[in-house]
Design an enzyme around this catalytic site. Structure first.
Site, PDB file in Angstrom:
ATOM      1  N   THR A 127    -103.751 -36.701 -24.792  1.00 26.06           N
ATOM      2  CA  THR A 127    -102.440 -37.361 -24.834  1.00 26.06           C
ATOM      3  C   THR A 127    -101.376 -36.580 -24.057  1.00 26.06           C
ATOM      4  O   THR A 127    -100.674 -37.134 -23.213  1.00 26.06           O
ATOM      5  CB  THR A 127    -102.005 -37.533 -26.306  1.00 26.06           C
ATOM      6  N   ILE A 128    -101.244 -35.304 -24.335  1.00 25.10           N
ATOM      7  CA  ILE A 128    -100.214 -34.510 -23.665  1.00 25.10           C
ATOM      8  C   ILE A 128    -100.698 -34.083 -22.277  1.00 25.10           C
ATOM      9  O   ILE A 128     -99.977 -34.199 -21.289  1.00 25.10           O
ATOM     10  CB  ILE A 128     -99.831 -33.268 -24.510  1.00 25.10           C
TER      11      ILE A 128
ATOM     12  N   HIS B  96     -91.494 -27.902 -40.180  1.00 21.90           N
ATOM     13  CA  HIS B  96     -90.628 -28.127 -39.010  1.00 21.90           C
ATOM     14  C   HIS B  96     -89.420 -27.190 -38.973  1.00 21.90           C
ATOM     15  O   HIS B  96     -89.032 -26.710 -37.917  1.00 21.90           O
ATOM     16  CB  HIS B  96     -90.177 -29.589 -38.966  1.00 21.90           C
ATOM     17  N   ALA B  97     -88.833 -26.940 -40.185  1.00 28.83           N
ATOM     18  CA  ALA B  97     -87.647 -26.072 -40.238  1.00 28.83           C
ATOM     19  C   ALA B  97     -88.005 -24.680 -39.704  1.00 28.83           C
ATOM     20  O   ALA B  97     -87.283 -24.102 -38.887  1.00 28.83           O
ATOM     21  CB  ALA B  97     -87.132 -25.983 -41.666  1.00 28.83           C
TER      22      ALA B  97
ATOM     23  N   SER C  14     -93.389 -28.401 -30.847  1.00 24.42           N
ATOM     24  CA  SER C  14     -93.954 -29.749 -31.045  1.00 24.42           C
ATOM     25  C   SER C  14     -92.940 -30.843 -30.724  1.00 24.42           C
ATOM     26  O   SER C  14     -91.764 -30.574 -30.482  1.00 24.42           O
ATOM     27  CB  SER C  14     -94.388 -29.900 -32.503  1.00 24.42           C
ATOM     28  N   CYS C  15     -93.421 -32.081 -30.757  1.00 23.84           N
ATOM     29  CA  CYS C  15     -92.559 -33.244 -30.479  1.00 23.84           C
ATOM     30  C   CYS C  15     -91.386 -33.310 -31.453  1.00 23.84           C
ATOM     31  O   CYS C  15     -90.227 -33.451 -31.048  1.00 23.84           O
ATOM     32  CB  CYS C  15     -93.386 -34.517 -30.550  1.00 23.84           C
ATOM     33  N   ASN C  16     -91.655 -33.179 -32.755  1.00 22.91           N
ATOM     34  CA  ASN C  16     -90.574 -33.248 -33.743  1.00 22.91           C
ATOM     35  C   ASN C  16     -89.583 -32.117 -33.548  1.00 22.91           C
ATOM     36  O   ASN C  16     -88.373 -32.325 -33.576  1.00 22.91           O
ATOM     37  CB  ASN C  16     -91.154 -33.197 -35.164  1.00 22.91           C
TER      38      ASN C  16
ATOM     39  N   GLN D 118     -93.432 -39.303 -29.555  1.00 23.40           N
ATOM     40  CA  GLN D 118     -94.266 -38.103 -29.703  1.00 23.40           C
ATOM     41  C   GLN D 118     -95.155 -37.837 -28.496  1.00 23.40           C
ATOM     42  O   GLN D 118     -95.431 -36.688 -28.165  1.00 23.40           O
ATOM     43  CB  GLN D 118     -95.128 -38.224 -30.970  1.00 23.40           C
TER      44      GLN D 118
ATOM     45  N   HIS E  68     -91.665 -41.212 -33.954  1.00 26.09           N
ATOM     46  CA  HIS E  68     -91.140 -40.631 -35.196  1.00 26.09           C
ATOM     47  C   HIS E  68     -89.675 -41.072 -35.339  1.00 26.09           C
ATOM     48  O   HIS E  68     -89.016 -41.410 -34.347  1.00 26.09           O
ATOM     49  CB  HIS E  68     -91.113 -39.104 -35.121  1.00 26.09           C
TER      50      HIS E  68
ATOM     51  N   GLY F 267     -98.946 -27.221 -31.437  1.00 21.49           N
ATOM     52  CA  GLY F 267    -100.017 -27.144 -32.432  1.00 21.49           C
ATOM     53  C   GLY F 267    -100.566 -25.737 -32.603  1.00 21.49           C
ATOM     54  O   GLY F 267    -101.367 -25.477 -33.506  1.00 21.49           O
TER      55      GLY F 267
HETATM   56  P1  NAD Z   1    -105.705 -34.773 -27.678  1.00 22.47           P
HETATM   57  O1  NAD Z   1    -106.770 -34.708 -28.695  1.00 22.47           O
HETATM   58  O2  NAD Z   1    -105.170 -36.094 -27.258  1.00 22.47           O
HETATM   59  O3  NAD Z   1    -106.177 -34.020 -26.366  1.00 22.47           O
HETATM   60  C1  NAD Z   1    -106.880 -32.817 -26.388  1.00 22.47           C
HETATM   61  C2  NAD Z   1    -107.811 -32.750 -25.188  1.00 22.47           C
HETATM   62  O4  NAD Z   1    -108.444 -31.487 -25.162  1.00 22.47           O
HETATM   63  C3  NAD Z   1    -108.909 -33.794 -25.194  1.00 22.47           C
HETATM   64  O5  NAD Z   1    -109.007 -34.346 -23.906  1.00 22.47           O
HETATM   65  C4  NAD Z   1    -110.185 -33.013 -25.502  1.00 22.47           C
HETATM   66  O6  NAD Z   1    -111.301 -33.551 -24.830  1.00 22.47           O
HETATM   67  C5  NAD Z   1    -109.837 -31.661 -24.915  1.00 22.47           C
HETATM   68  N1  NAD Z   1    -110.535 -30.558 -25.560  1.00 22.47           N
HETATM   69  C6  NAD Z   1    -110.984 -30.453 -26.846  1.00 22.47           C
HETATM   70  N2  NAD Z   1    -111.554 -29.251 -27.045  1.00 22.47           N
HETATM   71  C7  NAD Z   1    -111.457 -28.577 -25.868  1.00 22.47           C
HETATM   72  C8  NAD Z   1    -111.875 -27.293 -25.439  1.00 22.47           C
HETATM   73  N3  NAD Z   1    -112.485 -26.442 -26.270  1.00 22.47           N
HETATM   74  N4  NAD Z   1    -111.632 -26.955 -24.144  1.00 22.47           N
HETATM   75  C9  NAD Z   1    -111.008 -27.791 -23.279  1.00 22.47           C
HETATM   76  N5  NAD Z   1    -110.587 -29.018 -23.639  1.00 22.47           N
HETATM   77  C10 NAD Z   1    -110.816 -29.409 -24.909  1.00 22.47           C
HETATM   78  O7  NAD Z   1    -104.521 -33.824 -28.245  1.00 22.47           O
HETATM   79  P2  NAD Z   1    -102.966 -33.911 -27.933  1.00 22.47           P
HETATM   80  O8  NAD Z   1    -102.346 -34.904 -28.859  1.00 22.47           O
HETATM   81  O9  NAD Z   1    -102.725 -34.029 -26.478  1.00 22.47           O
HETATM   82  O10 NAD Z   1    -102.485 -32.471 -28.458  1.00 22.47           O
HETATM   83  C11 NAD Z   1    -102.601 -31.309 -27.657  1.00 22.47           C
HETATM   84  C12 NAD Z   1    -101.572 -30.285 -28.120  1.00 22.47           C
HETATM   85  O11 NAD Z   1    -100.271 -30.856 -27.942  1.00 22.47           O
HETATM   86  C13 NAD Z   1    -101.655 -29.894 -29.603  1.00 22.47           C
HETATM   87  O12 NAD Z   1    -101.237 -28.549 -29.729  1.00 22.47           O
HETATM   88  C14 NAD Z   1    -100.625 -30.793 -30.255  1.00 22.47           C
HETATM   89  O13 NAD Z   1    -100.100 -30.278 -31.443  1.00 22.47           O
HETATM   90  C15 NAD Z   1     -99.560 -30.829 -29.173  1.00 22.47           C
HETATM   91  N6  NAD Z   1     -98.679 -32.010 -29.236  1.00 22.47           N
HETATM   92  C16 NAD Z   1     -99.167 -33.253 -29.486  1.00 22.47           C
HETATM   93  C17 NAD Z   1     -98.294 -34.318 -29.578  1.00 22.47           C
HETATM   94  C18 NAD Z   1     -98.764 -35.695 -29.910  1.00 22.47           C
HETATM   95  O14 NAD Z   1     -98.025 -36.426 -30.566  1.00 22.47           O
HETATM   96  N7  NAD Z   1     -99.929 -36.126 -29.500  1.00 22.47           N
HETATM   97  C19 NAD Z   1     -96.925 -34.126 -29.368  1.00 22.47           C
HETATM   98  C20 NAD Z   1     -96.463 -32.844 -29.051  1.00 22.47           C
HETATM   99  C21 NAD Z   1     -97.346 -31.779 -29.003  1.00 22.47           C
END
Ligand code: NAD
Length: 339
Positions: free
Chosen positions: A12-13, A195-196, A139-141, A303, A221, A110
């Site tokens: 996603t990110i 979050h705080a 994080s997003c929040n 997010q 959110h 995360g």
């Molecule tokens: P996601 O699950 O969508 O993406 C993670 C990616 O990493 C996947 O493509 C997966 O195949 C890959 N992956 C898994 N294990 C791996 C490894 N060992 N080596 C290399 N690649 C690997 O996750 P996301 O939502 O993008 O979250 C990623 C980070 O961003 C986290 O720390 C999360 O907390 C943070 N984040 C997420 C959001 C959200 O709402 N989705 C918002 C802000 C921050």
């Protein structure tokens, strides 16, 4: 020379940051790394991004018909800096590898704060991240909270205390196994939520308590915030400060009919914004209310995209190639932020 950026974890990110890198005049994308040969790996190839995978997974990708350009070490070796967007907690396990290759890295919210030298939110503490080797984009929040608080604290009045309630989206749209689908769940059950504490990794020493519930929605959110200020405050001054600030948009519900996260997303879709991303904090203008030294407001946080501009700025801070204002300007223009 342009900064060579690699993305470890194309989810996603990661996919959004990869697309954003392609739009930066001062950066180039080395490639993206993934562990599983799913549809996101297919679309990365379709977009012409080089795909790197762990050595032991090579045959899985080859069997799926996906052309790979090397293993994750090859990608790290080629890059100046790695954006680690692997799942929660996985980033920390990669840090020794980044250190071994003497590469800088940007981690996500995360991860625990101690994975990096500094936790980062561009409007609040860009300068603290200059030249750092390891930065964590919160994080997003926390990004939504910090953009709002730093604006009020710097432009309206010093903050005395903050109470914020977070209505969290249950899952991202692609996540089919998460819930709830028919309940509102205090999560965590105890107060305060984390979050705080996360806000305090960036702005130190404020009195802040947060609580959170998770709601059956995937779109955004929603935060309900109450700030006590050192001085009495006028609503107009709050409006002026927020209108004046990049990465924050005010939504006038009575004039536009946009009164929900669903309608914010619909507008973004109608405008043809890529993936309907909304990297700005979307503040409901009608919710802004002041009483003596108290300020109340509600805003939406998309997010999936809000941390993308912050990741781009974190690269420029780590490489020390732009000032805060320059970086924010380039990022906002290239990503098409409203301001
Ligand atoms: P996601 O699950 O969508 O993406 C993670 C990616 O990493 C996947 O493509 C997966 O195949 C890959 N992956 C898994 N294990 C791996 C490894 N060992 N080596 C290399 N690649 C690997 O996750 P996301 O939502 O993008 O979250 C990623 C980070 O961003 C986290 O720390 C999360 O907390 C943070 N984040 C997420 C959001 C959200 O709402 N989705 C918002 C802000 C921050």
């Amino acid at each position: 020379a342009r900064v060579k950026v690699a993305i470890n974890g194309y989810g996603t990110i990661g996919k959004r940051v990869a697309d954003a890198i392609k739009l930066q005049p001062d950066m180039e994308l080395v490639g993206v790394a993934k562990t599983s040969p799913n549809y996101e790996a297919f679309t990365a190839i379709k977009k012409g991004y080089k795909l790197f995978v762990p050595k032991e997974n090579t045959s899985k990708f080859e069997k799926a018909g996906l052309q790979i350009s090397g293993n994750i070490e090859d990608m790290i070796n080629e890059a100046d800096i790695i954006i680690d967007t692997t799942p929660n907690g996985v980033g920390a396990s990669y840090k020794p590898l980044y250190q071994k290759f003497e590469k800088k890295a940007i981690f996500q919210g995360g991860e625990k704060a101690d994975v990096a030298e500094v936790s980062f939110s561009a409007l609040c503490n860009y300068d603290e991240a200059l030249n750092k080797n390891y930065i964590r984009v919160v994080s997003c929040n926390t990004t939504g909270i910090l953009r709002t608080l730093c604006t009020i604290n710097n432009k309206v009045s010093k903050i005395e205390k903050v109470r914020v309630t977070i209505v969290r989206r249950a899952s991202d749209p692609k996540e089919v196994k998460k819930g709830p689908i028919n309940s509102i769940v205090p999560d965590p059950a105890s107060v305060p939520s984390h979050h705080a504490k996360d806000v305090l990794t960036v702005i130190k020493g404020i009195d802040i308590v947060s609580m959170a519930v998770v709601a059956p929605t995937t779109l955004m959110h929603l935060h309900l915030m109450n700030i006590t200020l050192k001085n009495n405050v006028k609503r107009e001054d709050v409006l002026t400060a927020l209108k004046d600030t990049e990465r924050i948009v005010l939504i006038n519900s009575s004039r536009t009919g946009i009164g929900s996260t669903a309608e914010i997303v619909e507008v973004s879709r109608d405008l043809g914004r890529y993936r309907y991303d909304i990297p700005e904090v979307a503040i409901f203008e009608d919710s802004i209310y002041t009483q003596n030294n108290e300020l109340f407001l509600m805003y939406g946080v998309h997010q999936e995209s809000i941390v993308v501009p912050e990741n781009i700025d974190a690269i420029r801070a780590a490489m020390n190639i732009s000032s805060k204002d320059e970086s924010i300007k380039i990022t906002n223009e290239t990503l098409g932020l409203m301001k």
